[in-house]
Structure formats: C-alpha cells, structure tokens
Enzyme design. Sequence first.
Site, short mmCIF file in Angstrom:
data_model
loop_
_atom_site.label_atom_id
_atom_site.label_comp_id
_atom_site.label_asym_id
_atom_site.label_seq_id
_atom_site.Cartn_x
_atom_site.Cartn_y
_atom_site.Cartn_z
N LYS A 146 -3.51 -56.86 1.43
CA LYS A 146 -3.67 -56.06 2.64
C LYS A 146 -3.12 -54.67 2.34
O LYS A 146 -2.27 -54.51 1.46
CB LYS A 146 -2.89 -56.68 3.81
CG LYS A 146 -3.35 -56.22 5.18
CD LYS A 146 -4.50 -57.05 5.71
CE LYS A 146 -5.05 -56.48 7.00
NZ LYS A 146 -6.11 -57.34 7.56
N ASP A 186 -9.89 -52.83 8.89
CA ASP A 186 -9.02 -53.55 9.84
C ASP A 186 -8.81 -52.56 10.98
O ASP A 186 -9.64 -51.64 11.16
CB ASP A 186 -7.69 -53.95 9.17
CG ASP A 186 -6.86 -54.91 10.02
OD1 ASP A 186 -7.19 -56.11 10.08
OD2 ASP A 186 -5.88 -54.47 10.67
P1 NDP Z 1 -10.15 -52.00 15.85
O1 NDP Z 1 -9.35 -50.85 15.41
O2 NDP Z 1 -11.62 -51.94 15.76
O3 NDP Z 1 -9.77 -52.39 17.35
C1 NDP Z 1 -8.46 -52.70 17.71
C2 NDP Z 1 -8.39 -52.89 19.20
O4 NDP Z 1 -7.10 -53.39 19.55
C3 NDP Z 1 -8.56 -51.59 19.98
O5 NDP Z 1 -9.12 -51.86 21.24
C4 NDP Z 1 -7.11 -51.12 20.12
O6 NDP Z 1 -6.87 -50.23 21.21
C5 NDP Z 1 -6.39 -52.43 20.34
N1 NDP Z 1 -5.01 -52.31 19.86
C6 NDP Z 1 -4.61 -52.03 18.60
N2 NDP Z 1 -3.27 -51.97 18.53
C7 NDP Z 1 -2.84 -52.21 19.77
C8 NDP Z 1 -1.55 -52.29 20.34
N3 NDP Z 1 -0.44 -52.10 19.61
N4 NDP Z 1 -1.48 -52.58 21.68
C9 NDP Z 1 -2.59 -52.76 22.42
N5 NDP Z 1 -3.84 -52.69 21.93
C10 NDP Z 1 -3.96 -52.43 20.62
O7 NDP Z 1 -9.58 -53.25 15.00
P2 NDP Z 1 -10.25 -54.66 14.72
O8 NDP Z 1 -11.06 -55.07 15.89
O9 NDP Z 1 -10.87 -54.60 13.39
O10 NDP Z 1 -8.97 -55.59 14.58
C11 NDP Z 1 -8.38 -56.26 15.70
C12 NDP Z 1 -7.53 -57.42 15.21
O11 NDP Z 1 -8.36 -58.33 14.46
C13 NDP Z 1 -6.38 -57.05 14.28
O12 NDP Z 1 -5.32 -57.93 14.48
C14 NDP Z 1 -6.99 -57.29 12.89
O13 NDP Z 1 -5.99 -57.51 11.91
C15 NDP Z 1 -7.79 -58.55 13.18
N6 NDP Z 1 -8.84 -58.84 12.22
C16 NDP Z 1 -9.84 -57.93 11.98
C17 NDP Z 1 -10.84 -58.24 11.09
C18 NDP Z 1 -12.00 -57.34 10.89
O14 NDP Z 1 -12.97 -57.79 10.22
N7 NDP Z 1 -12.05 -56.14 11.42
C19 NDP Z 1 -10.80 -59.50 10.30
C20 NDP Z 1 -9.76 -60.42 10.71
C21 NDP Z 1 -8.81 -60.07 11.61
P3 NDP Z 1 -6.64 -48.67 20.90
O15 NDP Z 1 -7.97 -48.16 20.44
O16 NDP Z 1 -6.18 -48.10 22.19
O17 NDP Z 1 -5.59 -48.60 19.83
#
Ligand code: NDP
Length: 473
Positions: A146, A186
């Site tokens: 990561k 991510d």
């Molecule tokens: P994105 O950046 O596309 O979206 C993240 C979302 O979560 C946004 O809506 C963001 O809001 C919100 N968010 C992030 N941090 C916080 C926080 N501290 N408090 C509240 N809301 C938060 O990321 P992904 O969708 O890619 O990833 C989301 C999760 O899924 C993570 O845990 C990631 O590790 C996991 N994941 C992702 C994979 C992938 O293929 N993308 C694979 C496996 C797991 P805002 O825009 O306001 O920050």
Amino acid sequence: MNTMLKDAPAIPAIPQGSDEMGAYINDLLAQTERNNPAQPEFIQAAHEVLETLVPVLDAHPEYCDARILERLIEPERALLFRVPWIDDANKVQVNRGFRIQFSGALGPYKGGLRFHPSVNLGVLKFLAFEQIFKNSLTTLPIGGGKGGSDFDPKGKSDSEVMRFCQSFMTELFRHVGPYTDVPAGDIGVGAREIGYLFGQYKRLTNQFSGILTGKGEKWGGSLIRPEATGYGCVYFAEEMIHARGESLEGKRCIISGSGNVAQYAAEKLIQRGAIVLTMSDSSGFVHDTEGIDHDKLVWIQQLKNERRGRINEYADHFSTASFTPADRALDYNAIWSVPADCAFPCATQNELRIKDAENLVNNGLRLLSEGANMPSTPEAVERLLAGGVLFGPGKAANAGGVGVSALEMAQNSMRVSWTRDEVDTRLRDIMSRIYNASVDASERFGAPGNYVVGANIAGFLRVADAMMDQGVV
Ligand code: NDP
C-alpha cells in the site's frame, strides 16, 4: 420493523484456542505495540488478525517454529520519500510519499495509493497488512502493499494534481514494476491521478508496461475495474443473504461515502432492486426517503467525478432528500441511525463505532458488507455479530477491486482485453470463492458463520504455506 431479525442467532465469537498459544499471541502483540509506537491503526489491524489465529497455531505449531507471524508482522520494506511540487501560485509545496511493500510471498506487491491528509506510516501499514490477507483470499498471485501521500487533491486544480503526481512518480518509479510492485487507486486516487502517474512512469522509463492498475480502458485498463470493489461488495452481500434464503430485492440499504466504492455499490444494489437510502462525504450525509434511483445516482456521479462538489448539493437538488452535517463531537454517526436492512460502509476506517452498531442492531439490521477497509471498530464488529448480523469483513467483501486489478495485470501480460461480461463473470467467481473459503475456514476452526474469523484464517493459511516453502527470507 424487521421481525425476522429478532430471531437471528448470535454469530459465534472468536474461538479461544489453547492458553499456551493465546499467551504467545498476546506476547507478540505486546512486542508489536512496543515496536510501533504512534501507529494505532496498524496495531488495531494486527490485533484483529492475530487474535483469530490461535486455533490455527494450535493445529499448525510448525508455523511458530518457523516464526511465520514474527516475520509477517514486519514489512519487507517501507519507503518514505519527499515529494516537492509547485502550486498554481508558483509556491513550492512539500508532501510525504510512502510505499509499504509488506509481503511478497504470493506475488508482486499489490495495493492502492491513497492521497489524503490523514495518511501517515501507521495508516498505510494497517492497509498494507490487511492487503496481504485480502490478496491471498482472491487466490490470485499477488502480494500485499500500500502507499500514498498526505497530499490532499481536494480543492487543487488539475494542473496542481498533475505536477504532484509527476513528482510522486519521479521517486516511486524506481521501486515499482510489473514483476515487483503494481499499485492501484484508493481514496483520492482515481482515473485522473492514475493517468498522470502512468504518464510520468512511461516518460521516465521509456516503457509502456503494466505498472499500475485502474488505467484508462483505452490504454491498458480492464473493463469493470472502476466498478469492481463496489460490485464485489454487493456480490459478497448476496452470497451471505442467499445462504439465509433471502435476496437483496426490496431491502432498505444505507451506504456511506460517495466515492468510487460507494457509487458502484449503489449502482449494483439499484440493479438488484434494493432501495438505496443514503450516501455521504466528509461533510455529512443525504437521506432520500424515496431511494436513490439510477438517474439520481448518475447525478451524484457527475457531482463527484466531474464537478467535484459536495454531497449536500444533492439535497438542494432533490426535494425527497435531506442533508445532515457531520458532527465529530458525537459518539455516533447519524447516518447509521437510519433504519435499514443492510448497511455498506464505503468511506474510511473506523467510521462505524459501537454506538452506531447498537443503533443498527436495534433498528433491525440483518446484513453489513464492508466496502471500505476496516470501517467498523472491533467493538462495533463484536456488537454486530452478537446481534446476529451477517457481517462481511472488508478484507473479504471489498476484495473485488484487487481481484480485477490482478485480472488487469493478466490482460496486460497477455496483451489482450476481455469483454465486460467476461470480467464481470470472473469477478463474481472470485467473490463466490472468497465467500466459500471464508465459510469453510469459519466452520473448520470452530466459528461457523463468523466470516471475520473465516477470512483471516483462509487468507493467512495460503501466505503461511508459501512462506514455509520459500525458506527464511
Ligand atoms: P474515494 O476517494 O473515491 O471516496 C472516498 C469517500 O469516502 C468520499 O466520499 C470521501 O468524502 C469519504 N471519506 C474519505 N475519508 C473520510 C473521512 N475521514 N470521513 C468521512 N468521509 C470520508 O475512495 P474509494 O471509494 O476508492 O475508497 C473508499 C474506501 O474503500 C477506503 O477505505 C478504501 O481503502 C476502500 N477500498 C477501495 C478500493 C478501490 O478499488 N478504490 C478497493 C478496496 C477498498 P470526501 O470526498 O469528503 O473526503
């Protein structure tokens, strides 16, 4: 009110195993805490995995003799580097870049890059550690890694993001490669960032090779990769609920987040006839009492992916929805108080705490599938299991993304691209195999239906056996 859930039996807790192995794990965890001060997320992930392995060590004392856990708990390599770049006001900015190459026992390191101000060594070590077992569960040849940066893409221009990505890759390029380490996206790293990172790698090395996944579909990316984590999380939920003789159709679902994972979890749920009630971002959540349908989801995708706006705009636009701002002073998150049958936390780690779990159980929740990594605290997981909630832990439920990343690597090596249907069928197959492996391991080691235990053990066994075969390295 959900009457069936009242009768849902508690899911068995983690089996204890022998006192001797329990003491060994406790000593190892104490040592891990001493060695990694100020890394609470990594310590949390280490507890979460190691505490479920006591019965495995009872059955396989040879792993202790070979000191498999002592080796697995240390990353093979942790890189930290400076990322200087120039902003639009011509000022020099400096961020920190990281890549954790945790375990290469099963293949090249694989795991996403996260760009978010909360990124630090401990957060990335937790994510990389989880990734080892997740990748193992897919049964594909990928190790665990990561990386990322404390850079915040929010509020930056495209040119600033490009300059940052170019500087980041100017250091990272020497540590990655198709047979060494293949990062993906991510939080904060989507199609735009992957494009800029790839462009710089190509320029530096004069090579067009598959060193990143999540690439654009016109230049080496796999179809279904953007959808894979969200879709996979719903496929895992389907496996769980089908085993209880039910389906997702008509189920009221709450989703947190509105990024990549949340959007495609919502899309698949809508396709399955479920009712998606909520989505969120770090500013708060929207609750649409009539459900977020296909057209409303497309509106959210444009808001988030093109206009890069905030989720409250949804409630301004659609009269059926209300917006609740995030309140970090509370010991619960209001989104998890919305009554629902199924929950899909798809935002970030530790976003669902004990009080949230309490609210969900009291409101009759029957299933939770983790799209995010470690979104539920250990206390919340315990409460949900005790309440009989079918619980899909992130390392199993969100493994679809890395699964299709591995399929992207395979297509790149063979210089072919598979159709949408072909990739989706393979994704479904991967999720189904992960589910079955988790069920089998949970039954074999005395906690039937506890997929936390099942996923940890099934993921661990494959890595441990590979390490045994490869000698002390
Ligand atoms: P994105 O950046 O596309 O979206 C993240 C979302 O979560 C946004 O809506 C963001 O809001 C919100 N968010 C992030 N941090 C916080 C926080 N501290 N408090 C509240 N809301 C938060 O990321 P992904 O969708 O890619 O990833 C989301 C999760 O899924 C993570 O845990 C990631 O590790 C996991 N994941 C992702 C994979 C992938 O293929 N993308 C694979 C496996 C797991 P805002 O825009 O306001 O920050």
